[in-house]
Design a protein around this motif. Sequence first.
Motif, mmCIF file in Angstrom:
data_model
loop_
_atom_site.group_PDB
_atom_site.id
_atom_site.type_symbol
_atom_site.label_atom_id
_atom_site.label_comp_id
_atom_site.label_asym_id
_atom_site.label_seq_id
_atom_site.Cartn_x
_atom_site.Cartn_y
_atom_site.Cartn_z
ATOM 1 N N GLU A 80 1.394 -34.594 -31.073
ATOM 2 C CA GLU A 80 1.294 -34.417 -32.527
ATOM 3 C C GLU A 80 -0.134 -34.258 -33.011
ATOM 4 O OE1 GLU A 80 3.441 -37.735 -34.031
ATOM 5 O OE2 GLU A 80 5.369 -36.667 -34.060
ATOM 6 N N GLU A 81 -1.077 -34.790 -32.226
ATOM 7 C CA GLU A 81 -2.485 -34.675 -32.612
ATOM 8 C C GLU A 81 -2.971 -33.223 -32.527
ATOM 9 O OE1 GLU A 81 -6.868 -36.344 -31.173
ATOM 10 O OE2 GLU A 81 -5.020 -37.234 -30.359
ATOM 11 N N TYR A 82 -2.286 -32.426 -31.670
ATOM 12 C CA TYR A 82 -2.764 -31.073 -31.400
ATOM 13 C C TYR A 82 -1.831 -29.976 -31.940
ATOM 14 C CZ TYR A 82 -5.079 -34.028 -27.963
ATOM 15 O OH TYR A 82 -5.774 -35.034 -27.356
ATOM 16 N N TYR A 83 -0.552 -30.279 -32.079
ATOM 17 C CA TYR A 83 0.424 -29.270 -32.486
ATOM 18 C C TYR A 83 1.367 -29.834 -33.553
ATOM 19 C CZ TYR A 83 -0.920 -26.929 -28.126
ATOM 20 O OH TYR A 83 -1.623 -26.325 -27.119
ATOM 21 N N ASN A 84 2.005 -28.931 -34.268
ATOM 22 C CA ASN A 84 3.134 -29.310 -35.102
ATOM 23 C C ASN A 84 4.341 -29.443 -34.166
ATOM 24 O OD1 ASN A 84 4.805 -29.704 -37.403
ATOM 25 N ND2 ASN A 84 5.441 -27.561 -37.239
ATOM 26 N N VAL A 85 4.957 -30.619 -34.075
ATOM 27 C CA VAL A 85 6.006 -30.892 -33.092
ATOM 28 C C VAL A 85 7.361 -31.019 -33.775
ATOM 29 C CG1 VAL A 85 6.841 -32.477 -31.313
ATOM 30 C CG2 VAL A 85 4.377 -32.043 -31.548
ATOM 31 N N ILE A 86 8.362 -30.301 -33.267
ATOM 32 C CA ILE A 86 9.762 -30.468 -33.666
ATOM 33 C C ILE A 86 10.504 -30.959 -32.437
ATOM 34 C CG2 ILE A 86 11.853 -29.320 -34.477
ATOM 35 C CD1 ILE A 86 10.096 -27.192 -35.770
ATOM 36 N N ASP A 87 11.289 -32.033 -32.548
ATOM 37 C CA ASP A 87 12.044 -32.496 -31.391
ATOM 38 C C ASP A 87 13.502 -32.701 -31.766
ATOM 39 O OD1 ASP A 87 12.443 -35.788 -31.598
ATOM 40 O OD2 ASP A 87 10.719 -35.015 -32.747
ATOM 41 N N THR A 88 14.363 -32.479 -30.784
ATOM 42 C CA THR A 88 15.795 -32.634 -31.001
ATOM 43 C C THR A 88 16.475 -33.000 -29.691
ATOM 44 O OG1 THR A 88 17.831 -31.541 -31.711
ATOM 45 C CG2 THR A 88 16.191 -30.159 -30.627
ATOM 46 N N GLY A 89 17.551 -33.752 -29.787
ATOM 47 C CA GLY A 89 18.351 -34.093 -28.613
ATOM 48 C C GLY A 89 19.621 -33.287 -28.545
ATOM 49 N N SER A 90 19.806 -32.390 -29.499
ATOM 50 C CA SER A 90 21.041 -31.616 -29.594
ATOM 51 C C SER A 90 20.790 -30.160 -29.235
ATOM 52 C CB SER A 90 21.603 -31.705 -31.022
ATOM 53 O OG SER A 90 22.564 -30.708 -31.247
ATOM 54 N N ILE A 91 21.558 -29.656 -28.260
ATOM 55 C CA ILE A 91 21.450 -28.247 -27.886
ATOM 56 C C ILE A 91 21.849 -27.359 -29.056
ATOM 57 C CG2 ILE A 91 22.467 -26.450 -26.430
ATOM 58 C CD1 ILE A 91 20.462 -28.033 -24.935
ATOM 59 N N LYS A 92 22.892 -27.780 -29.796
ATOM 60 C CA LYS A 92 23.365 -26.991 -30.935
ATOM 61 C C LYS A 92 22.268 -26.859 -31.982
ATOM 62 C CE LYS A 92 27.174 -26.680 -34.244
ATOM 63 N NZ LYS A 92 28.426 -27.304 -34.744
ATOM 64 N N GLU A 93 21.578 -27.996 -32.276
ATOM 65 C CA GLU A 93 20.494 -27.963 -33.257
ATOM 66 C C GLU A 93 19.335 -27.102 -32.753
ATOM 67 O OE1 GLU A 93 17.569 -31.013 -35.759
ATOM 68 O OE2 GLU A 93 19.029 -31.813 -34.327
ATOM 69 N N ALA A 94 19.091 -27.149 -31.441
ATOM 70 C CA ALA A 94 18.015 -26.340 -30.860
ATOM 71 C C ALA A 94 18.285 -24.854 -31.059
ATOM 72 C CB ALA A 94 17.864 -26.659 -29.372
ATOM 73 N N TYR A 95 19.569 -24.464 -30.865
ATOM 74 C CA TYR A 95 19.935 -23.062 -31.113
ATOM 75 C C TYR A 95 19.603 -22.661 -32.546
ATOM 76 C CZ TYR A 95 22.554 -22.415 -26.738
ATOM 77 O OH TYR A 95 22.907 -22.270 -25.429
ATOM 78 N N SER A 96 19.941 -23.556 -33.497
ATOM 79 C CA SER A 96 19.708 -23.260 -34.915
ATOM 80 C C SER A 96 18.222 -23.121 -35.208
ATOM 81 C CB SER A 96 20.316 -24.369 -35.788
ATOM 82 O OG SER A 96 21.709 -24.453 -35.589
ATOM 83 N N ILE A 97 17.409 -24.025 -34.635
ATOM 84 C CA ILE A 97 15.953 -23.999 -34.867
ATOM 85 C C ILE A 97 15.358 -22.697 -34.343
ATOM 86 C CG2 ILE A 97 13.755 -25.073 -34.243
ATOM 87 C CD1 ILE A 97 15.322 -27.767 -34.123
ATOM 88 N N LEU A 98 15.763 -22.334 -33.127
ATOM 89 C CA LEU A 98 15.213 -21.119 -32.524
ATOM 90 C C LEU A 98 15.682 -19.864 -33.251
ATOM 91 C CD1 LEU A 98 15.591 -22.146 -28.792
ATOM 92 C CD2 LEU A 98 13.435 -21.603 -29.918
ATOM 93 N N SER A 99 16.945 -19.843 -33.658
ATOM 94 C CA SER A 99 17.484 -18.672 -34.356
ATOM 95 C C SER A 99 16.776 -18.443 -35.679
ATOM 96 C CB SER A 99 18.990 -18.842 -34.588
ATOM 97 O OG SER A 99 19.667 -18.939 -33.347
ATOM 98 N N ALA A 100 16.357 -19.556 -36.331
ATOM 99 C CA ALA A 100 15.697 -19.449 -37.633
ATOM 100 C C ALA A 100 14.186 -19.252 -37.507
ATOM 101 C CB ALA A 100 15.985 -20.706 -38.453
ATOM 102 N N SER A 101 13.674 -19.293 -36.274
ATOM 103 C CA SER A 101 12.227 -19.204 -36.061
ATOM 104 C C SER A 101 11.694 -17.842 -36.491
ATOM 105 C CB SER A 101 11.896 -19.423 -34.580
ATOM 106 O OG SER A 101 10.544 -19.122 -34.324
ATOM 107 N N THR A 102 10.546 -17.869 -37.116
ATOM 108 C CA THR A 102 9.901 -16.612 -37.563
ATOM 109 C C THR A 102 8.590 -16.362 -36.818
ATOM 110 O OG1 THR A 102 8.801 -17.821 -39.354
ATOM 111 C CG2 THR A 102 10.912 -16.745 -39.858
ATOM 112 N N GLY A 103 8.461 -16.969 -35.652
ATOM 113 C CA GLY A 103 7.262 -16.724 -34.836
ATOM 114 C C GLY A 103 6.319 -17.897 -34.754
ATOM 115 N N GLY A 104 6.644 -19.013 -35.414
ATOM 116 C CA GLY A 104 5.729 -20.154 -35.400
ATOM 117 C C GLY A 104 5.793 -20.977 -34.131
#
Length: 754
Positions: A25-49
Motif C-alpha cells: 500500500e505504501e507504493y501502489y493503490n491496492v485492491i484485494d478480494t477473496g472472490s473469483i466472481k468479484e475479481a471478474y467484475s473488477i477486471l471487466s470494469a477496469s479502464t487501464g489502471g
Amino acid sequence: MAGIRTVLIIDSNGSDRGIVAGFLEEYYNVIDTGSIKEAYSILSASTGGIVAVILDITKDDSYGEEMLHFIKEREKLSRIPVIMTADTESEETEISALSAGASDFLYKPYSPVIVKKRLDNIISLNENASIANDVQKDHLTGVYSEEAFCQKAAKILEENPLAEYAVVYSDIENFGLIKDLFGENASIANDVQKDHLTGVYSEEAFCQKAAKILEENPLAEYAVVYSDIENFGLIKDLFGENAGNNILVYMARVFKHFIGRDELCGRMEADHFVLFLKYDKEALNENLESVVKIINDFPISMNIMLRFGVYKIEDSNMPVHAMTGRALVTVETIRGMYGQYVAYYNNKIWEKQVHEQEIINCMEDALKEKQFMVYFQPKYDIGSERVAGAEALVRWQHPLKGFMNPAEFIPLFEKNGFITELDKYVWDTTCGYIESWIKNGYPVVPISVNVSRTDIYNPGFIEIILGIIRKHNLEPEHIHLEITETAYTDNPKQIIEVVKQLKLIGFVIEMDDFGSGYSSLNMLNELPIDILKLDMGFVQGDMGTNSNNILSFIIGLAKWMDYAVVAEGIETEEQIQMLRNMDCNFVQGYYYAKPMPPDEFEAYMLRHNVLDKIDEIHAGNIEGIKFKKSQGVMLIVDDLALNRKILSKSFSSYFQIVEKENGADALEYVKENYKNIDVIMLDLVMPVMDGFTFMKHLGSDKRYKDIPIIVTSQGGEKSVEKSFELGATDFVEKPYNLRIILHRVQNAVIASRK
C-alpha cells in the motif's frame, strides 16, 4: 502513485491477502478480494489502471487457471502481468502457469522484499514493452513505421503459408507542388524529425539543430558526446529484441532528463546516441556518472556497459557530422576497458585518425605493388614436438613507413571492407607457395588462412576460395580456414550455414581466438568446426588456480566434442608443460618459432620432422619391417577424430579401416564382425564407454580372446598395468611415434596368427 497504478490481489486466504496488501500500500493503490466472481467484475470494469495482478491458486488450481485465461484472452486485459502464488512448491504447477501466460510465480510464506522487487520488475518491463510497441507507429499518421510494417507482414506470411497476399506501394505524384502552394505545418515537420523508436532527434535533425545553435551562440562552449552500449549484442541475444528496444527507450528518457535549454539528444543507429551539451567538464563527468547508474537500474539481470566519447567543439564551422565522428572515434579508445566509461578527444586521437587516413589512401596501391607479404608461423604437435601445420600471416613492408604491424591496418581494413581484397591476396599467395612446395618435393603441412566475417557475408565467397584452390591444383585439405569466435556471434545462423557448406566440400575449420568473445555452450555445440584455437590471453595471463581450471575445462570440453585444440602465444617451457598435462593437441608461438618469410619457412621445414610426412612410413622404406597387406579390419576406437585420422592414414595400406568414437559403438561392431578383425587400436578415455570397460566386455566372451588389442593412450604405470590385466596385447603411449607403432602392430598381428 496511489490511485494511478493499481495492483489487484486475488486470494481466498484473507490473512495472506492482508499481509501482501499491507506492505504494498505504501507504493501502489491496492485492491484485494477473496472472490473469483468479484475479481471478474473488477477486471471487466477496469479502464487501464490495473498494472499487475497477484493471483493465488492454492484453494483450487482450476479457479486460478480460469482467471489467468480470462485475463490473457481479452485484448483490453492481456497486457496486464500476472504473478501466480501457491502454498506448496510444485515444479509442474509453476511450469503450467508460466506456459499459460503468467509473468512470474511466488511461494508462501511471502518475503516482502522479494514480492516488491518481482512486482516492480514485471511492471517496469511491461510498461517499457508497451512504449516500445506504441513507438512502432508512425508519429505523424498513426500507421505502422516501415520497420514495424515489414516485421508484422513477415509474421503474417509465416502464420498463413497458403494464403495469397500482395504489397501495394502508394505515393502522391504532385505532393511537392501541394506543399509549395499550401505550405507545410511546422509542428508536423518537427515531429517527423524524431527517431521512431525512442522519440529523440534523428541523426539528420540532430546535426541541423546543433549547427543552428552553434551559429546563434558563437561564444558559448559546447561538446558532442557519443554513447553506446558495449555489450548490447549480448543483451539482445540473452533477453531478446524487445528487451533491447525497451532499454533504448529507457536510455532516451534518461538522456532527455539531463539535457537543458539549447542542448540536444539524438539517436544515430542501434544503441548509439549522441548528445549536444554545454561544456563544463566537472558537471559533465558528474552527469555521465549519474546516467550510468540510472541506466543500470533498468530491470535486467546484467550490467549495461555504457561508453562515452566527448569531443569539445573548438571550431564551430566544422560540420556536425564530423564532430560526432570525432566523438565516436574517442569511444573506440576505451572499448573493452573495464571501469573506464568516459574518454575525451585529444591530439593523439587526431594523429591516429590522420595515420589511418594515410593508410586508407595508399592501401590499393600497396596491394597492386605487392607490398603485402605472407609470413608463416609453424604449429607443433605438443607431444612429439613435430611440425603439424602453420598459419599464414600478412605483413606490410611500406616503402616510406617501413615494416608495419598488422594491428595498425587489419582492424582498419575490417571496418572499411578492404579486408576482403587483402584476404583473397593472402589465400592466392599461400596456395601458390603450397603448389610450389609440392612440385619441389618439399614437406607439406596444412596451412591455416584467416577468413573475416566480411568474406563469409559475400555471396560469392565459396566460389572465390574454391577457384583459388583449383587454380593451384590443390585440395581443400591443404588449407585450414580460421574464423574468429566473434564472427560466429555476430550473425550465427548465416555464418554457420556457410561454414557447414565449407566442411562438406572438405575444408578443415578452425575457430580462432576462442575466449575473446562470448559464445554460449549451446552455440559451441552447434558450430561446424574441427579445431578450437584458444585466445592467447588464456596462456599469457596470470595462470592461477582458477585460470588453470578454466583452461583445463575448455580443453576437456573440446576433446569431448571431438575438437582438436591449438593454444597460441606460447612463450615459455612452463606453458608447454601445463598444456601438455591438460592434453592440449597443438601449440603455436615464439617458444618454437616466430613468423618467418617463405624462404626461411621452406628451409625450416626441411630441417625439422614433419608430423604429416606419412609417406616415409611404408614397409619398403623402413629397415627391418616386412609388413604384408591384410584383408582384415583394423578397428580404431578413439573419441578424437585427429587421432583416428593419423592411425587411418598410417595403416590404410595394410588393413581395411573401421573407426568408432567410443567403446559402446565399437562393442556393437565387434559382436557382428569379430571374425574379420585383425587388430583393435584402443583409446582409454572416451565418452559413453571407456577403454577399460570395453576390454572387460571383450574379456568376458571367449569368441574375442584372439583379437589383439593395442592400447593407444596417455597414462601412468597404473593405466598400463590395468590395461594388461584386462587383456591388452600392447600399450603405446600418445603422442604416437609412427615408426614404433607400425612395429608394434606388426608384432601383435603376427603373434595372434600363430
